[in-house]
Design an enzyme around this catalytic site. Structure first.
Site, PDB file in Angstrom:
ATOM      1  N   HIS A 308      34.333  51.587  37.040  1.00 40.98           N
ATOM      2  CA  HIS A 308      33.865  51.987  38.363  1.00 40.98           C
ATOM      3  C   HIS A 308      34.028  53.493  38.503  1.00 40.98           C
ATOM      4  O   HIS A 308      34.971  54.082  37.972  1.00 40.98           O
ATOM      5  CB  HIS A 308      34.666  51.268  39.457  1.00 40.98           C
ATOM      6  CG  HIS A 308      34.049  51.364  40.813  1.00 40.98           C
ATOM      7  ND1 HIS A 308      34.244  52.445  41.644  1.00 40.98           N
ATOM      8  CD2 HIS A 308      33.236  50.506  41.496  1.00 40.98           C
ATOM      9  CE1 HIS A 308      33.581  52.248  42.772  1.00 40.98           C
ATOM     10  NE2 HIS A 308      32.969  51.086  42.713  1.00 40.98           N
ATOM     11  N   ASP A 365      31.239  43.631  40.960  1.00 41.31           N
ATOM     12  CA  ASP A 365      30.003  42.976  40.542  1.00 41.31           C
ATOM     13  C   ASP A 365      30.220  41.915  39.464  1.00 41.31           C
ATOM     14  O   ASP A 365      29.324  41.107  39.210  1.00 41.31           O
ATOM     15  CB  ASP A 365      29.016  44.017  40.009  1.00 41.31           C
ATOM     16  CG  ASP A 365      28.643  45.044  41.053  1.00 41.31           C
ATOM     17  OD1 ASP A 365      28.194  44.637  42.126  1.00 41.31           O
ATOM     18  OD2 ASP A 365      28.820  46.248  40.797  1.00 41.31           O
TER      19      ASP A 365
END
Length: 431
Positions: A308, A365
């Site tokens: 991320h 996700d």
């Protein structure tokens, strides 16, 4: 009173003193707002990874420690104890609602859940296979023509009404887009049902098949929307603030945010995870083959759902979704193989120094697509669900920005690297 901190910058032999801004959580920033006017210099920061565009009291992220808080409340506590409607109220009003306030806000959402009937005709002009995100952005922008109070002054006065209208109607807009895509009649919202119950029913009920609401599905959807409700100054939120800084109305600003979210590097990541897990399954479920491909510098393959831009630790949202995913899919045998692959892949990656040293942990996700699929949502609705969840955050940022007396129209600078001045050549003399 303690002495205000200063930073010193030496440019062309001249020493410039700059203010240091300290946030409530100890974050520090060097205020360079007068840099160009006093030195002629600007800063260059590709992707704005080290640039603060504003101060904000909405969301706090500590990527190194894996912390996420909305208005000071831990994301873990909100997901365990609150509903999405409550979190919407929190983001918009900067406080958790009382029971009476929550019921009033819920009624407001129900009262504004219907689309203007004339807007239904607009759906007829989209091709049947139009992507729901395309329809969503267009229809949100169109709302400014159907609903009054969109100029700057009235938006300041009526932001709560307009916020409730958008949070409620985007759900209805999305369901209409889905029904058009599959060729089924639209389903109207029902007054007696709550936000997530109405959403699931409008999506999946049909005159011939019906739809039975499951409490665990309703709760799972509520938590997923909470987890996506805000995430500081990401691409789509920054877009909403940038467009809004020109005093564009809220509908236009949100529509721009939807377009930014549609990008595969932003809102489309969970679809990439599902494609990856399905590919691993088709090729026999050998996760180590794909892990080795991801580590091979000559291979273009990357593991989706890991790493991320902000989090350099385990994404706190991923931990919450993993628990929901495991619980929901225990009863969904058809999806169990992909969950098994995901669990084995995560376990192997977290034991591999290659990924751990690069701080490539599972992100939000990685498991969200599995849950959406188990709830019945098709892949092309994943990013739409992201947009529905992010709506209160976008509105809260627009509201904060538009009411900030220090806010200015966004206008980044650049360093020009093109050719220098050229002499104009008439067309007859060009070769």
């Amino acid at each position: 009173m303690s002495k205000k901190q200063k930073a010193k910058l030496i440019v062309d032999g001249r020493e410039l003193e700059l203010d240091v801004i300290v946030g409530s959580e100890g974050e520090r920033a060097v205020d360079i707002s007068k840099l160009r006017s006093e030195t002629g210099y600007i800063t260059l920061d590709q992707g704005y990874g080290n640039t603060g565009s504003c101060t904000s009291n909405i969301t706090f992220i500590n990527g190194e420690e894996g912390i996420l808080r909305y208005r000071g409340y831990r994301i873990e506590d909100l997901c365990e104890h609150s509903t999405f409607t409550e979190v919407c109220y929190l983001l918009l009003r900067n406080r958790l609602p009382t029971l009476e306030q929550r019921e009033t806000f819920s009624r407001l959402l129900n009262e504004h859940s219907l689309l203007h009937e004339d807007m239904r005709h607009l759906y007829n002009f989209f091709p049947r296979d139009a992507h729901p995100m395309n329809i969503l952005g267009t229809m949100v922008n169109a709302m400014s023509s159907f609903y009054r109070n969109v100029d700057l002054l009235s938006m300041r006065d009526n932001i709560d009404l307009t916020a409730a209208r958008l949070i409620s109607k985007i759900r209805t807009t999305a369901c209409y887009a889905y029904k058009k895509n599959i060729g089924e009649p639209i389903v109207y919202p029902r007054r007696e049902q709550k936000y997530c119950e109405n959403f699931l029913r409008m999506m999946f009920w049909s005159p011939v098949n019906g739809y039975e609401l499951r409490e665990d599905h309703v709760r799972a959807l509520s938590v997923l929307l909470i987890l996506h409700a805000d995430h500081e100054q990401n691409c789509s939120t920054s877009t909403v603030r940038l467009v809004g800084s020109a005093h564009a109305n809220l509908y236009a600003s949100i529509s721009a945010g939807i377009s930014a979210l549609w990008g595969p590097l932003h809102g489309g990541a969970n679809q990439a995870v599902m494609d990856m897990l399905a590919k691993i399954q088709r090729q026999g479920g050998d996760i180590h083959k794909f892990i080795n491909m991801a580590k091979d510098k000559s291979s273009s393959f990357r593991l989706s759902g890991f790493g991320h831009r902000v989090y350099k630790n385990y994404d706190p949202r991923a931990k919450i979704i993993k628990k929901i995913c495991t619980k929901i899919l225990e009863e969904e045998a058809a999806h169990q193989p992909l969950l098994d692959i995901a669990l084995r892949l995560e376990e192997a990656v977290l034991k591999d120094d290659y990924f751990v040293s690069r701080k490539l942990y599972p992100n939000v996700d990685f498991y969200s697509g599995l849950v959406y699929t188990a709830l019945g949502f098709p892949i092309n609705m994943f990013t739409v669900l992201f947009a529905i969840g992010r709506m209160p955050g976008w509105i809260a940022h627009w509201k904060e920005m538009i009411n900030d007396p220090k806010a200015r129209i966004g206008r980044p600078r650049q360093i020009y690297t093109g050719v220098r001045e050229r002499k104009y050549v008439p067309i007859k003399d060009r070769s």
